[in-house]
Write an enzyme that holds these catalytic residues in place. Structure first.
Site, PDB file in Angstrom:
ATOM      1  N   LYS A 213      -9.971   2.742  -4.510  1.00 45.14           N
ATOM      2  CA  LYS A 213      -8.993   1.759  -4.004  1.00 45.14           C
ATOM      3  C   LYS A 213      -9.551   1.108  -2.742  1.00 45.14           C
ATOM      4  O   LYS A 213     -10.445   1.655  -2.087  1.00 45.14           O
ATOM      5  CB  LYS A 213      -7.657   2.417  -3.690  1.00 45.14           C
ATOM      6  CG  LYS A 213      -7.673   3.570  -2.652  1.00 45.14           C
ATOM      7  CD  LYS A 213      -7.626   3.172  -1.198  1.00 45.14           C
ATOM      8  CE  LYS A 213      -7.579   4.366  -0.247  1.00 45.14           C
ATOM      9  NZ  LYS A 213      -7.928   4.028   1.149  1.00 45.14           N
TER      10      LYS A 213
ATOM     11  N   ALA B 226     -15.600   6.857   3.136  1.00 44.72           N
ATOM     12  CA  ALA B 226     -15.680   5.401   3.115  1.00 44.72           C
ATOM     13  C   ALA B 226     -14.317   4.730   3.192  1.00 44.72           C
ATOM     14  O   ALA B 226     -14.231   3.526   3.363  1.00 44.72           O
ATOM     15  CB  ALA B 226     -16.398   4.961   1.840  1.00 44.72           C
TER      16      ALA B 226
ATOM     17  N   ALA C 240      -8.800  10.084  -5.567  1.00 50.45           N
ATOM     18  CA  ALA C 240      -8.879   9.558  -6.939  1.00 50.45           C
ATOM     19  C   ALA C 240      -9.373  10.659  -7.875  1.00 50.45           C
ATOM     20  O   ALA C 240      -8.844  10.841  -8.979  1.00 50.45           O
ATOM     21  CB  ALA C 240      -9.824   8.357  -6.997  1.00 50.45           C
TER      22      ALA C 240
ATOM     23  N   ASP D 289      -2.935  10.147  -0.384  1.00 47.92           N
ATOM     24  CA  ASP D 289      -3.254   9.019  -1.271  1.00 47.92           C
ATOM     25  C   ASP D 289      -3.149   9.376  -2.756  1.00 47.92           C
ATOM     26  O   ASP D 289      -3.196   8.489  -3.603  1.00 47.92           O
ATOM     27  CB  ASP D 289      -4.700   8.542  -1.033  1.00 47.92           C
ATOM     28  CG  ASP D 289      -4.868   7.823   0.291  1.00 47.92           C
ATOM     29  OD1 ASP D 289      -3.855   7.587   0.977  1.00 47.92           O
ATOM     30  OD2 ASP D 289      -6.020   7.493   0.628  1.00 47.92           O
TER      31      ASP D 289
HETATM   32  O1  C5P Z   1      -3.296  13.579   3.490  1.00 49.30           O
HETATM   33  P1  C5P Z   1      -4.746  13.729   3.682  1.00 49.30           P
HETATM   34  O2  C5P Z   1      -5.185  15.180   3.544  1.00 49.30           O
HETATM   35  O3  C5P Z   1      -5.588  12.827   2.865  1.00 49.30           O
HETATM   36  O4  C5P Z   1      -5.034  13.340   5.196  1.00 49.30           O
HETATM   37  C1  C5P Z   1      -6.236  13.666   5.834  1.00 49.30           C
HETATM   38  C2  C5P Z   1      -6.020  13.582   7.336  1.00 49.30           C
HETATM   39  O5  C5P Z   1      -5.765  12.227   7.736  1.00 49.30           O
HETATM   40  C3  C5P Z   1      -4.813  14.357   7.842  1.00 49.30           C
HETATM   41  O6  C5P Z   1      -5.154  15.689   8.152  1.00 49.30           O
HETATM   42  C4  C5P Z   1      -4.420  13.584   9.067  1.00 49.30           C
HETATM   43  O7  C5P Z   1      -5.241  13.939  10.155  1.00 49.30           O
HETATM   44  C5  C5P Z   1      -4.765  12.145   8.712  1.00 49.30           C
HETATM   45  N1  C5P Z   1      -3.616  11.367   8.207  1.00 49.30           N
HETATM   46  C6  C5P Z   1      -2.603  10.975   9.086  1.00 49.30           C
HETATM   47  N2  C5P Z   1      -1.560  10.232   8.618  1.00 49.30           N
HETATM   48  C7  C5P Z   1      -1.499   9.847   7.326  1.00 49.30           C
HETATM   49  C8  C5P Z   1      -2.513  10.220   6.419  1.00 49.30           C
HETATM   50  C9  C5P Z   1      -3.558  10.983   6.898  1.00 49.30           C
HETATM   51  O8  C5P Z   1      -2.649  11.306  10.267  1.00 49.30           O
HETATM   52  N3  C5P Z   1      -0.469   9.110   6.921  1.00 49.30           N
END
Ligand code: C5P
Length: 311
Positions: free
Chosen positions: A22, A111, A118, A149
């Protein structure tokens, strides 16, 4: 050889699925949340660039295989976590077993292209097929636990993401655009980008928001003005990103921006020829440069649907 009547063919099932990347056509950080995440309003767009996952039945513990250097093959990989979470959600005991997933990795990592998420969503889809069914709602719940995501990748196309980004609202599909994605020689981890955002705010650094870029297409363009609030903090640490954005515009992109938490930058083009020319003209900048295109929700559904084969 045909098996005798009444006996099942001794063939194992193989399920193949695609994990499309994406880009974010817009990403606004609305605030920080009590759980430490950031409240977002973002517009996701699926693109043709994809990894491929192949899941097959095989005796023994769950195994993940990938030949690309730097891809973790244990619980640090979201595919592994997806398998564990789905296994549990299906009410099965212990750790996932009797399954091998081979990951053919093409999407550049660190990236902002959502490659890991995904892959996790594609793993949920192929394993649901291989392990025998799970309602769509369960898949979405399990997906949201694995990463913010992941739910987007269960439906794709053009969509609005709220909350952590996990609350998905389908939007009118962006008319087809060609895309040049430039992944510089360095990566940025998601946690790092959000950390820099917080650090700059705490230090009182207030960069002006980037210019609004209105796409010249009959589409509700207000949804995607190509503003990314994570860009200023990432560009402060990696000014190359600003240079790539400018180079894409100079090469004829109707709009360009960093995707998600970076480090990839993308440009939108109205024709394939313009995009291919831009790809050529940017190649001296180094890194990985990919020519791709946007996918509508229907195209996404068709392409991401897992295919069952017997071998
Ligand atoms: O949800 P995900 O594990 O992909 O997020 C990775 C990191 O990105 C989280 O640990 C957080 O530090 C940050 N993040 C955030 N706010 C979001 C999505 C991600 O702070 N809405």
């Amino acid at each position: 050889m045909t098996p005798p009547p009444g006996r099942k063919a001794d063939r194992s099932a193989v399920v193949v699925g695609r994990a499309h990347a994406k880009v974010n056509l817009d990403l606004r950080v609305l605030g920080t949340r009590p759980d430490g995440y950031h409240e977002l309003r973002t517009v996701f767009q699926s693109i043709e660039l994809h990894d491929t996952l192949t899941a097959q039945e095989t005796a023994g513990p769950f195994t993940l295989r990938c030949e690309t250097p730097g891809v973790p093959l244990d619980s640090r990989n979201l595919v592994w976590r997806a398998a564990g979470a789905l296994w549990k959600a299906l009410g099965r005991d212990g750790d996932p077993a009797d399954t091998l997933i081979t990951l053919d990795k093409v999407i550049p990592m660190e990236a902002g292209l959502g490659g890991g998420s995904a892959d996790a969503a594609a793993a949920l889809q192929v394993l649901r097929r291989l392990w025998g069914g799970a309602p769509a709602e369960l898949l979405r719940e399990v997906g949201a636990e694995i990463g913010s995501d992941v739910p987007f990748f269960l439906s794709g196309g053009t969509a609005l993401g709220l909350g952590r980004g996990e609350e998905i609202y389908p939007l009118v599909d962006l008319p087809r655009h060609w895309i040049v994605v430039v992944r510089p020689p360095f990566g940025v981890s998601t946690a790092e980008a959000y950390g820099w955002y917080d650090e700059d705010r705490a230090a009182g650094v207030r960069e002006p928001r980037g210019e609004l870029q209105i796409l010249p297409v009959p589409w509700p363009t207000r949804a995607a003005q190509m503003v990314n609030d994570l860009e200023p903090p990432v560009i402060r640490r990696h000014p190359e990103i600003l240079a790539i954005r400018g180079a894409l515009r100079d090469a004829g992109a109707v709009a360009s921006a960093m995707s998600g938490s970076g480090s990839a930058v993308f440009g939108l083009f109205q024709t394939r020829l313009q995009a291919a020319r831009a790809q050529g003209s940017l190649s001296p900048m180094g890194g990985t440069i990919v020519l791709s295109r946007t996918l509508s929700r229907l195209e996404y559904e068709k392409r991401a649907r897992p295919v069952l084969r017997r071998v």
